[in-house]
Design an enzyme around this catalytic site. Sequence first.
Site, PDB file in Angstrom:
ATOM      1  N   SER A 147       0.862  -1.191   0.000  1.00  0.00           N
ATOM      2  CA  SER A 147       0.000   0.000   0.000  1.00  0.00           C
ATOM      3  C   SER A 147       0.895   1.236   0.000  1.00  0.00           C
ATOM      4  CB  SER A 147      -0.855  -0.027   1.274  1.00  0.00           C
ATOM      5  OG  SER A 147      -1.448   1.225   1.519  1.00  0.00           O
ATOM      6  N   TYR A 160      -3.814  -0.515   9.965  1.00  0.00           N
ATOM      7  CA  TYR A 160      -3.586  -0.808   8.543  1.00  0.00           C
ATOM      8  C   TYR A 160      -2.162  -0.404   8.138  1.00  0.00           C
ATOM      9  CZ  TYR A 160      -4.541  -0.873   3.476  1.00  0.00           C
ATOM     10  OH  TYR A 160      -4.520  -1.137   2.119  1.00  0.00           O
TER      11      TYR A 160
HETATM   12  P1  NAP Z   1     -11.765  -4.941  -1.302  1.00  0.00           P
HETATM   13  O1  NAP Z   1     -12.601  -4.791  -2.516  1.00  0.00           O
HETATM   14  O2  NAP Z   1     -12.310  -4.613   0.033  1.00  0.00           O
HETATM   15  O3  NAP Z   1     -11.130  -6.389  -1.305  1.00  0.00           O
HETATM   16  C1  NAP Z   1     -10.610  -7.011  -0.146  1.00  0.00           C
HETATM   17  C2  NAP Z   1     -10.714  -8.502  -0.338  1.00  0.00           C
HETATM   18  O4  NAP Z   1     -10.267  -9.173   0.861  1.00  0.00           O
HETATM   19  C3  NAP Z   1     -12.146  -8.955  -0.579  1.00  0.00           C
HETATM   20  O5  NAP Z   1     -12.141 -10.019  -1.473  1.00  0.00           O
HETATM   21  C4  NAP Z   1     -12.557  -9.396   0.807  1.00  0.00           C
HETATM   22  O6  NAP Z   1     -13.655 -10.274   0.839  1.00  0.00           O
HETATM   23  C5  NAP Z   1     -11.301 -10.096   1.236  1.00  0.00           C
HETATM   24  N1  NAP Z   1     -11.338 -10.411   2.642  1.00  0.00           N
HETATM   25  C6  NAP Z   1     -11.451  -9.559   3.685  1.00  0.00           C
HETATM   26  N2  NAP Z   1     -11.548 -10.252   4.828  1.00  0.00           N
HETATM   27  C7  NAP Z   1     -11.516 -11.570   4.498  1.00  0.00           C
HETATM   28  C8  NAP Z   1     -11.579 -12.769   5.243  1.00  0.00           C
HETATM   29  N3  NAP Z   1     -11.698 -12.776   6.569  1.00  0.00           N
HETATM   30  N4  NAP Z   1     -11.533 -13.952   4.572  1.00  0.00           N
HETATM   31  C9  NAP Z   1     -11.454 -13.978   3.222  1.00  0.00           C
HETATM   32  N5  NAP Z   1     -11.363 -12.864   2.461  1.00  0.00           N
HETATM   33  C10 NAP Z   1     -11.399 -11.679   3.099  1.00  0.00           C
HETATM   34  O7  NAP Z   1     -10.525  -3.977  -1.444  1.00  0.00           O
HETATM   35  P2  NAP Z   1      -9.300  -3.990  -2.462  1.00  0.00           P
HETATM   36  O8  NAP Z   1      -8.931  -2.584  -2.632  1.00  0.00           O
HETATM   37  O9  NAP Z   1      -9.556  -4.818  -3.647  1.00  0.00           O
HETATM   38  O10 NAP Z   1      -8.207  -4.671  -1.544  1.00  0.00           O
HETATM   39  C11 NAP Z   1      -7.343  -5.701  -1.991  1.00  0.00           C
HETATM   40  C12 NAP Z   1      -5.974  -5.502  -1.356  1.00  0.00           C
HETATM   41  O11 NAP Z   1      -5.400  -4.296  -1.864  1.00  0.00           O
HETATM   42  C13 NAP Z   1      -6.022  -5.358   0.164  1.00  0.00           C
HETATM   43  O12 NAP Z   1      -4.917  -6.004   0.744  1.00  0.00           O
HETATM   44  C14 NAP Z   1      -5.909  -3.850   0.335  1.00  0.00           C
HETATM   45  O13 NAP Z   1      -5.408  -3.512   1.587  1.00  0.00           O
HETATM   46  C15 NAP Z   1      -4.954  -3.520  -0.783  1.00  0.00           C
HETATM   47  N6  NAP Z   1      -4.904  -2.118  -1.175  1.00  0.00           N
HETATM   48  C16 NAP Z   1      -6.013  -1.474  -1.644  1.00  0.00           C
HETATM   49  C17 NAP Z   1      -5.900  -0.141  -2.028  1.00  0.00           C
HETATM   50  C18 NAP Z   1      -7.059   0.647  -2.543  1.00  0.00           C
HETATM   51  O14 NAP Z   1      -6.930   1.871  -2.702  1.00  0.00           O
HETATM   52  N7  NAP Z   1      -8.196   0.062  -2.838  1.00  0.00           N
HETATM   53  C19 NAP Z   1      -4.677   0.514  -1.936  1.00  0.00           C
HETATM   54  C20 NAP Z   1      -3.578  -0.179  -1.455  1.00  0.00           C
HETATM   55  C21 NAP Z   1      -3.701  -1.493  -1.084  1.00  0.00           C
HETATM   56  P3  NAP Z   1     -15.140  -9.701   1.146  1.00  0.00           P
HETATM   57  O15 NAP Z   1     -15.627  -9.092  -0.139  1.00  0.00           O
HETATM   58  O16 NAP Z   1     -15.880 -10.924   1.561  1.00  0.00           O
HETATM   59  O17 NAP Z   1     -15.004  -8.695   2.248  1.00  0.00           O
END
Ligand code: NAP
Length: 255
Positions: A147, A160
Amino acid sequence: MNSIQNLFSLAGKTAIVTGANTGLGQGICVALAAAGAHVFGVARRSCEETLNKVNEVGGQFTEVIADLSDLSAIEKIMTEVKSKTERIDILVNNAGIIKRADAIDVTVAEWDQVIDLNQKLVFFLSQAVAKDWIADQKGGKIINICSMLSYQGGIRVPSYTTSKSGVAGLTRALANEWAIHNINVNAIAPGYMATNNTTQLRNDSNRNDAILERIPAGRWGTPEDMYGAAIFLASDASAYMNGFTIAVDGGWLAR
Ligand code: NAP
């Protein structure tokens, strides 16, 4: 296909991607499958949308339902995937959560939830695949999702920031130990991406405007923006890369 294009092919490879039902994880599944990998997508709910998107690019996708908040999920995932494929070649540690609160108000339960999924699970799932890879000496690829808060402090997300700064360090630590076994451990640091993770931020017009104003590319990132870096780090093209985090951030860190 010439040999240079072959460098980026994942034909015949098997990948595990956590958090496969939505957002960046879904994008990574589509990318790896389009490049030829059979993708096992881990999620705690149905990955039907991801399956449809992978089908559209002619790829192969199998869903593995597991709640990653508990380390016991690791054995379930490994058993299920290994019963359906000869070998795992790629692991993408993508699943992650964010909890927003003033540091003064953060509870132990919230802290543990974030650290357990974003950091502890990442280490022990990586350890589980690496045990097989060190035993068969055929190597593998681990891609962690970092991130901007692997570099910066962030605002109102101390657990986080701690978890993602830790994952950047862990990426280097594992790379140092496992490069000799032909295991590449690298990471991608997405910038500000339009997914569920950032819904709250994007709904706050002040924060939304401030973030957009600071991104040189002038827009939020998308799951599609992850395609190139994910294929690169999963493929032979990155064979001599170890312990590095690539930012896919529209220039955020360059400011
Ligand atoms: P997201 O749409 O919220 O995706 C997060 C994923 O993790 C979802 O598939 C979620 O499933 C899953 N997850 C959460 N808790 C879980 C659990 N207990 N068991 C199984 N799966 C679980 O957000 P995203 O942005 O795509 O995030 C993906 C990664 O990128 C994360 O590590 C996030 O920190 C990182 N990231 C995101 C951003 C951004 O700006 N969006 C920036 C930097 C890093 P559910 O749908 O069931 O909750």
